[in-house]
Design an enzyme around this catalytic site. Structure first.
Site, PDB file in Angstrom:
ATOM      1  N   ASP A  13       0.789  -1.319  -0.119  1.00 25.24           N
ATOM      2  CA  ASP A  13      -0.073   0.088  -0.067  1.00 25.24           C
ATOM      3  C   ASP A  13       1.037   1.141   0.103  1.00 25.24           C
ATOM      4  OD1 ASP A  13      -2.566   1.625   0.452  1.00 25.24           O
ATOM      5  OD2 ASP A  13      -1.471   1.953   2.749  1.00 25.24           O
TER       6      ASP A  13
ATOM      7  N   ASP B 139      -0.032   5.069   1.114  1.00 28.29           N
ATOM      8  CA  ASP B 139      -0.336   6.144   1.795  1.00 28.29           C
ATOM      9  C   ASP B 139      -0.351   5.098   3.438  1.00 28.29           C
ATOM     10  OD1 ASP B 139      -0.168   8.200  -0.113  1.00 28.29           O
ATOM     11  OD2 ASP B 139      -2.140   7.777  -0.298  1.00 28.29           O
TER      12      ASP B 139
END
Length: 194
Positions: free
Chosen positions: A19, A21
């Site tokens: 991922d 952020d």
């Protein structure tokens, strides 16, 4: 006559899906300006270790701010150039980046935790999802891992600590590992692949 030829299972490689952020970079809500993008200091060295182990590293990220009109899709590409430039200067790289610009109401197949981004990456990069790892700061990343048979690692950075504190009692399945950050996640993944 055309026919579909599937790759030999022996050619499929495990990968690490990260991922963006809250995992690779600080979580700032909707990242609506490139100047707000700040990678965690541990991210590039962690990704470099995965590169050295010959594990493909793929970034997967929901960016619904595009659909909501908070920022243009071009900003997502600008941020990804900044990220890849920073990684390159640290001797690291990602093999691919995939993002979903939609919101949950769009019901697309690419918005995590739906598996569209991972399935596309697997097709385009000859990856074995069942031997792969998904690393993120939200339980939806763990749900995504479960959907495709990957192992899920939750990091405590970004939303991770709050996810554990406020929601873990309701999780139907625990993550395979909970890491302090992406560096500890990489260490654990490398131990699993030895």
């Amino acid at each position: 006559m055309w026919r579909c030829v599937l790759p030999d299972a022996a050619l499929l490689r495990p990968a690490v899906f990260l991922d963006r952020d809250g995992t690779i970079a600080e979580e700032v809500g909707y990242l609506n300006h490139a100047s707000r993008f700040r990678m965690f200091p541990c991210a590039a060295p962690a990704i470099r270790r995965l590169n050295e182990a010959k594990l493909p590293v793929v970034v997967i990220t929901n960016q619904s701010g595009v659909r909501r009109g908070y920022f243009p899709e071009s900003l997502v590409h600008t941020v990804h150039r900044i990220m890849t430039d920073h990684l390159e200067s640290a001797g690291a790289h990602v093999d691919a980046i995939y993002f979903c610009p939609h919101t949950a109401i769009d019901e697309c197949e690419c918005r995590k935790p739906k598996p569209g981004l991972l399935e596309r990456a697997a097709r385009e990069h000859v990856l074995d999802l069942r031997r792969s790892f998904v690393v993120g700061d939200r339980y939806s990343d763990i749900e995504l891992a479960r959907q495709v048979g990957s192992q899920g690692v939750l990091v405590r950075t970004g939303y991770g600590e709050g996810e554990i504190q406020w929601h873990s009692a309701k999780w139907p399945m625990a993550p395979d590992f909970v890491a302090a950050d992406v560096a500890e996640a990489a260490d654990w993944i490398l131990r699993q692949t030895e």
